[in-house]
Write a protein that holds these residues in place. Sequence first.
Motif, PDB file in Angstrom:
ATOM      1  N   ARG A   1      -5.237  -0.517   6.636  1.00 27.68           N
ATOM      2  CA  ARG A   1      -4.017  -0.442   7.445  1.00 27.68           C
ATOM      3  C   ARG A   1      -4.349  -0.439   8.940  1.00 27.68           C
ATOM      4  NH1 ARG A   1      -0.351   4.137   6.355  1.00 27.68           N
ATOM      5  NH2 ARG A   1      -0.613   3.543   4.176  1.00 27.68           N
TER       6      ARG A   1
ATOM      7  N   ASP B   1      -3.981   3.793  -0.533  1.00 28.98           N
ATOM      8  CA  ASP B   1      -4.022   2.357  -0.239  1.00 28.98           C
ATOM      9  C   ASP B   1      -5.007   1.638  -1.161  1.00 28.98           C
ATOM     10  OD1 ASP B   1      -2.150   2.525   1.796  1.00 28.98           O
ATOM     11  OD2 ASP B   1      -3.611   2.449   3.426  1.00 28.98           O
TER      12      ASP B   1
ATOM     13  N   GLY C   1       0.839  -1.187   0.000  1.00 26.84           N
ATOM     14  CA  GLY C   1       0.000   0.000   0.000  1.00 26.84           C
ATOM     15  C   GLY C   1       0.873   1.235   0.000  1.00 26.84           C
TER      16      GLY C   1
END
Length: 440
Positions: free
Chosen positions: A175, A194, A120
């Motif tokens: 995340r 991301d 990411g």
Amino acid sequence: MPSLLAATLAAVIATAPSLDAVPQTRLDPALRCRLGAYALPDGQYVTITGHGGHPRDLQFTLSSGVFGRLREEADGAYVGGPLRVVFGPCDGGGLRLTRSGRTVEGARLPLAETQTDFAGDGVTLHGKLVSPTGGRAKALAVWIDGSNNDPSTDDVVWQYELARRGVAVFVYDKRGTGASGGSLSADFHVRARDTAAAVAEARRLAPGVRRIGVIGASQGGWVAPLTATLAPLDFVIPAFAMAEGPIAQDRRIVENQLRAAGFGEDVLAEARSLTALTERIVRSNFQDGLEELDAFRATHAGRPWLAAIQPRSYTGILLTMSGAEARAGGPTAAQGLSFDYEPRPVIERIEARQLWLLGGADRQAPSEATQEILRQTQVRRSDLDVVVYPKADHGLIERVHTPDGTVSAHPGGLFDLVATWIEDRRLPAKGRFVVMPASD
């Protein structure tokens, strides 16, 4: 949805322990073979997912849209609401479902699943591609979760509901959650980067897919249009989201709570001075205006309208904290949330076609102003569709009456509608702004 109510903007900045899953929790690996869609007799299905990041609890979703939590009993069966579920051996892919004294067998659909780790925006993220039976699809949707901390790869029901209807779904743990690295972030731009990386990974895993887009739930509905500025997308679907930003969301939540409590315009005027003050606080990263908030709270102590503001908004939460507590804990708890983000210009300029799914009774993302903004936007672009479910609250969740009592359900036909729009580029109902009939 991973829970009865998706995690809210208010929960993001709460200093008290969240009701959401603790970050990095996941389903027990021994239970992952239970996840998926199961065919039942008479053309019915039950979908099994994780629940709220809990290591042993599961969730069922029936073809009708009714869903609920399943808790494990001492004998290994799972029970929740009107259902009792007994799973067969993992390699058998079956279950026995008992409801109202009737037991039926279910067979797990052979949907193709591919686990992956990918890069990411400076972190390693964990994702999963779920493809229709046979592994091929013409269209693929990347799921963007809201502000909740649930592990999406375990808990998101859409991955199976759309895949069994022919649309592949790529879902990833954002995340700081599930099996993904990094720390939790509510910075919409970080989350969009991301998601753009997730789109690239989905393309790599499914190179034959012709159309790819994103579905953004709640806070993810702010991230979804931003992603379309970073990656070429065919479609963007914001679900129970807003075409206004977080500041407007807070103000509308507060005003709606006061109206529901029976207060009039005189009180609403006072409340607007309060939300102007809390706006100043969040825009300054919890550094300015805190002493004034303490003074406001002292001046208005005992006023009934102040007590009517619930902690669904950052204003409601700030009212439960001293200025010193907010200054010390607010910046960390806010996780970099993009308080100043204004989504309308992005919505108006992205090239991807859009489908907005809104709840007419949404208490967390009030939709009245969003509906008006989208009507205005439709005048200038012909590739933006809106569907409103009048009685749906946040998460597109309705309370419906059944022989088993009042239960929570997604609107009937929701997943069919979305799959049809993705694949055939049309709504089942006529018009581009559709208000669906309310469920009984």
